[in-house]
Enzyme design. Structure first.
Site, PDB file in Angstrom:
ATOM      1  N   HIS A 149     -55.731  49.512   2.743  1.00 27.84           N
ATOM      2  CA  HIS A 149     -56.378  49.481   4.060  1.00 27.84           C
ATOM      3  C   HIS A 149     -56.908  50.879   4.398  1.00 27.84           C
ATOM      4  O   HIS A 149     -57.986  51.032   4.955  1.00 27.84           O
ATOM      5  CB  HIS A 149     -55.369  49.092   5.147  1.00 27.84           C
ATOM      6  CG  HIS A 149     -54.975  47.644   5.163  1.00 27.84           C
ATOM      7  ND1 HIS A 149     -55.891  46.634   5.302  1.00 27.84           N
ATOM      8  CD2 HIS A 149     -53.762  47.042   5.080  1.00 27.84           C
ATOM      9  CE1 HIS A 149     -55.246  45.456   5.310  1.00 27.84           C
ATOM     10  NE2 HIS A 149     -53.958  45.676   5.162  1.00 27.84           N
TER      11      HIS A 149
ATOM     12  N   HIS B   4     -50.344  48.826  -0.542  1.00 32.03           N
ATOM     13  CA  HIS B   4     -51.046  47.877   0.318  1.00 32.03           C
ATOM     14  C   HIS B   4     -51.681  48.604   1.515  1.00 32.03           C
ATOM     15  O   HIS B   4     -52.886  48.483   1.765  1.00 32.03           O
ATOM     16  CB  HIS B   4     -50.052  46.807   0.793  1.00 32.03           C
ATOM     17  CG  HIS B   4     -50.647  45.801   1.722  1.00 32.03           C
ATOM     18  ND1 HIS B   4     -51.077  44.575   1.292  1.00 32.03           N
ATOM     19  CD2 HIS B   4     -50.912  45.845   3.046  1.00 32.03           C
ATOM     20  CE1 HIS B   4     -51.579  43.902   2.319  1.00 32.03           C
ATOM     21  NE2 HIS B   4     -51.483  44.649   3.400  1.00 32.03           N
ATOM     22  N   GLU B   5     -50.853  49.357   2.228  1.00 39.90           N
ATOM     23  CA  GLU B   5     -51.373  50.047   3.419  1.00 39.90           C
ATOM     24  C   GLU B   5     -52.411  51.095   3.024  1.00 39.90           C
ATOM     25  O   GLU B   5     -53.387  51.312   3.743  1.00 39.90           O
ATOM     26  CB  GLU B   5     -50.228  50.673   4.224  1.00 39.90           C
ATOM     27  CG  GLU B   5     -49.183  49.671   4.737  1.00 39.90           C
ATOM     28  CD  GLU B   5     -49.761  48.457   5.466  1.00 39.90           C
ATOM     29  OE1 GLU B   5     -50.860  48.576   6.052  1.00 39.90           O
ATOM     30  OE2 GLU B   5     -49.115  47.383   5.438  1.00 39.90           O
TER      31      GLU B   5
ATOM     32  N   GLU C  56     -58.040  42.899   4.357  1.00 39.17           N
ATOM     33  CA  GLU C  56     -56.906  42.493   3.529  1.00 39.17           C
ATOM     34  C   GLU C  56     -57.310  42.400   2.051  1.00 39.17           C
ATOM     35  O   GLU C  56     -56.474  42.579   1.168  1.00 39.17           O
ATOM     36  CB  GLU C  56     -56.370  41.158   4.055  1.00 39.17           C
ATOM     37  CG  GLU C  56     -54.942  40.855   3.680  1.00 39.17           C
ATOM     38  CD  GLU C  56     -53.915  41.848   4.214  1.00 39.17           C
ATOM     39  OE1 GLU C  56     -54.233  42.652   5.108  1.00 39.17           O
ATOM     40  OE2 GLU C  56     -52.791  41.832   3.701  1.00 39.17           O
TER      41      GLU C  56
HETATM   42 ZN    ZN Z   1     -52.466  44.209   5.204  1.00 39.48          ZN
END
Ligand code: ZN
Length: 512
Positions: free
Chosen positions: A272, A268-269, A306
């Site tokens: 980003h 997830h990170e 996101e």
């Molecule tokens: Zn996030």
């Protein structure tokens, strides 16, 4: 691109402000990772001084004059990129000049201390200890929203949300969330009541932190995260910080008994992170680019941000094709206890749906329900309809309504997220917007690359990265989020792709 004097002076000022911001971000990253506890009070002061300096730069009279001059300049206005850059700078300037410097410093100072109080309160499961700090942060947030002013046709909460998702309105979001909530609740009930849960065996294999870390690094490199221009550390609450050109920092957290928590948190990170690395902040020569510090090198919105993280985490990472590639590598890192399972068993266990308490560890189907809960509560706190002392009770009641289970304690309830402690109000809905965008983007990626799964199964994830670079990362804030979505997918944002994705994946996993 030819630049005239006014425009280049403007970009120079923006770049200086961005450089100051990068220093503040580095201080924030350090506070969350390596700073000794004794540094808390001094760090609050450092953060506050930095926030004041940045605010001075962002609101300087000269900056305002230069923006106005560029708005009048025919050459600048005739150039689409430069005109868009000036349009976005005007937006930021008008917002920044509405906030008194004293309020900005107080938000930073109190936020830094409140974050520390939150950490202790969460650990001790003691909401009462956090309540006065949350009260202060809600009051300061309301003051901030009042300075911005209520946007046309909106409410106080919208003024805060605008910092994260420009032009978003709570009532429009509610209009999307309400039917989505009903359909998701029905899907969760159908899966859990009529389906057969996958064997959770693979997700419960015990994996020491060092092995998880090594495997996580291998995965994010495959995604295209450049470790020469980034790093991965551990923290309480995982995050990604695009600190400066060539310097993007990721954090994750490890639990020996739940490697998938860290794996998907890391992916997830890193989602980003690849967005931050893909923004045009670095020139071909490795130096900060000409547009660094201006909106053209900035991420569009948190919803779009996101979409990148959730896209990698869920649409790649929780897919069967990902495990076809990753399983043999994970076997080497995780050992025979894990290796005894098949690709299909691992894939299915990565898609277990549960009525669980922690948002960041929740599955794709219930995740948005967790977000909707927070959206409703923070909107009520800002409107003054919910007293802070009543937050735990209200949280627990709504949680039970939505997910059908009793919250055992506040640490697993209203104390679990860091956001409110440092004044991130109006931020939560961007998570669900991100899921909606991600689903729509992945339908477009699949339409362009029909053999996407075959490619991912061999470890080739370039179709995802290339599409994202072209339609999202390269563009900075050139277009609004709505325009970006329309240009990239040919359609306005809709909840249908997300529902198609969840039903299409989870029903077969559960055999319903
Ligand atoms: Zn996030």
């Amino acid at each position: 691109m030819a630049t005239n004097g006014v425009y280049s002076e403007l970009c120079g000022l923006k770049r200086e402000a961005a450089t100051l911001s990068s220093v503040a971000h580095l201080l924030g990253w350090d506070q969350e990772t390596y700073m000794p506890k004794g540094g808390t009070a001094a760090r609050a002061e450092q953060s506050s001084v930095m926030a004041g300096l940045i605010h001075e730069r962002e609101t300087s009279a000269r900056l305002g004059e230069l923006i106005a001059a560029c708005e009048e300049d025919k050459d600048v206005q005739a150039d689409g990129d430069r005109a868009a850059n000036v349009r976005e700078m005007r937006r930021d300037y008008d917002k920044a000049t509405k906030l008194p410097g004293e309020l900005v410093r107080e938000l930073a100072n109190t936020g830094s201390r409140a974050q520390d109080a939150w950490k202790a309160a969460r650990k001790a499961n003691d909401f009462k200890a956090f309540e006065p700090w949350l009260t202060k942060m809600v009051d300061l947030s309301r003051t901030k929203a009042e300075c911005y002013g209520i946007p046309d046709g909106g409410e106080l909460y919208d003024a805060l949300m605008d910092d994260y998702e420009a032009d978003a309105r709570a009532k429009d979001i509610e209009a999307v969330f309400t039917p989505l909530r009903e359909k998701l609740s029905a899907l969760v009930a159908e899966l859990l009541e009529n389906g057969t849960a996958p064997d959770p065996g693979p997700r419960k294999v015990r994996v020491p932190q060092a092995q998880q870390h090594a495997f996580g690094l291998r995965v994010i490199e495959q995604m295209g995260f450049d470790l020469k221009a980034g790093r991965l550390d551990t923290t309480t609450h995982p995050f990604c910080e695009g600190i400066a050109p060539g310097d993007t920092r990721l954090t994750t957290r490890y639990d020996d008994d739940y490697f998938m928590g860290a794996l998907y948190g890391t992916m997830h990170e890193a989602g980003h992170g690849v967005y931050e690395q893909g923004l045009p902040k670095v020139g071909a020569d490795g130096e900060p680019s000409d547009v660094y510090g201006t909106p053209l090198a900035d991420s569009r919105s948190l919803g779009i941000h996101e979409s990148q993280s959730r896209g990698w985490e869920n649409f790649v990472g929780r897919g069967r094709a990902f495990w076809q590639w990753a399983k043999p590598i994970a076997d080497e890192h995780f050992g025979p206890e894990f290796a005894k399972y098949s690709v299909d068993e691992v894939y299915r266990s990565a898609n277990v749906v549960e009525r669980s308490f922690i948002r960041v560890e929740s599955d794709e189907a219930t995740y948005n329900l967790h977000v909707m809960l927070r959206f409703g509560l923070e909107r009520a706190m800002i409107a003054g309809d919910l007293a802070i002392k009543d937050l735990p009770g209200e949280w627990n009641e709504r949680f039970k309504d939505m997910l059908g289970v009793e919250v055992p304690d506040d640490a697993r309830g209203c104390l679990q997220d860091v956001h409110w402690s440092f004044g991130l109000m109006g931020y939560f809905p961007t998570y669900t917007l991100g899921n909606l965008y991600a689903a729509q983007f992945f339908e477009a990626i699949r339409a362009e690359t029909p053999d996407l799964d075959d490619r991912i199964a061999t470890g080739d994830m370039s179709a995802v990265l290339d599409w994202s670079r072209k339609h999202i990362h390269d563009l900075g804030r050139r277009y609004t989020a709505a325009e970006m979505c329309e240009k990239a997918t040919g359609k306005a944002l809709s909840p249908e792709p997300l529902l198609r994705h969840l039903e299409g994946k989870l029903k077969p996993v559960y055999g319903v």
